[in-house]
Motif scaffolding. Structure first.
Motif: not given
Length: 257
Positions: A236-238, A217-220, A234, A189, A106
């Protein structure tokens, strides 16, 4: 007409992900948006510092392993515990000669707890102040030094490699975008998804986004991708495995419908 999932990771990880998806029946194509290169001159191993001053080394990318392995005295480090992100980086560390490899998942955040636990266990047998070396990229999205400081673990960051943007899409991907044959892209990324967006716009293919699902892999990363995508998923786990699993499920539900 086949609908492809686009992989934008650097090589050789891009081909590795394409192969993984192909094995599960998902047509996939790669156009890496960045390439990695060491910034430590191979002859200047002393830039890494004295191994005796460190209790371990952190690798958040296989590019960091490659950069360290190319220095003149890399073998002086292999007796140290190596904290690594993911199986690909672990494989690179093993190939470089490291024996004590602790794996997190992650991204950099996934290494915080394994490092904390390993340092705690080591201190029970031999109390000492942990001091870890982190050969990182010039530009980072997660600050390992700050994260470990909260656990009273010192991490010295050393920029050891640089990820440079590839200024264009590979021709097969440009052609597939023009024909609306790419139905999903995996973003791992913020910088990589931003570069993809810029390259699509520069190629006059920005409007293709409205027919492409983003798997982030993330909200960012989803925020960095901006708007205009058909759907955004998105994880839940990256984790790489989770993102690829989402790509498989999405393909079976929509591309084969």
């Amino acid at each position: 007409m086949a609908k492809f999932t686009l992989i934008i990771r650097p090589q050789p990880d891009a081909d590795r992900d394409v192969g993984w998806l192909n094995r599960y029946g998902v047509p996939a194509i790669a156009s890496p948006v960045m390439s990695g290169a060491p910034v430590l001159p191979p002859s200047l191993a002393h830039d890494l510092g004295n191994p005796a001053d460190f209790t371990g080394i952190i690798f958040t990318s296989r590019h960091a392993v490659d950069a360290v392995a190319k220095t003149a005295d890399a073998t002086t480090w292999i007796s140290k515990p190596a904290f690594v992100v993911g199986s690909a980086t672990a494989a690179a560390a093993k190939q470089a000669g490291f024996k004590n490899i602790i794996i997190g998942s992650g991204g950099g955040a996934g290494l915080v707890e394994p490092i904390r636990q390993a340092v705690t266990d080591a201190n029970r047998a031999n109390p000492q102040k942990a001091n870890l070396l982190w050969p990182s990229a010039r530009e980072i999205s997660f600050d390992m030094t700050a994260a470990m400081r909260r656990h009273d673990i010192a991490v010295q960051r050393l920029p050891a490699y640089q990820m440079t943007a590839n200024a264009d899409l590979v021709p097969p991907v440009r052609a597939a975008l023009a024909k609306n044959c790419i139905s999903a892209v995996i973003g791992m990324s913020p910088r990589s998804i931003q570069i993809l967006r810029e390259n699509m716009d520069a190629s006059g293919l920005g409007s293709a986004r409205n027919k492409i699902d983003l798997i982030a892999s993330s909200d960012a990363i989803a925020a960095a991708a901006g708007d205009g995508w058909d759907h955004v998923y998105v994880a839940r786990h990256p984790r790489r495995s989770r993102l690829l699993a989402i790509a498989v499920l999405r393909h079976r539900r929509f591309d084969l419908a």
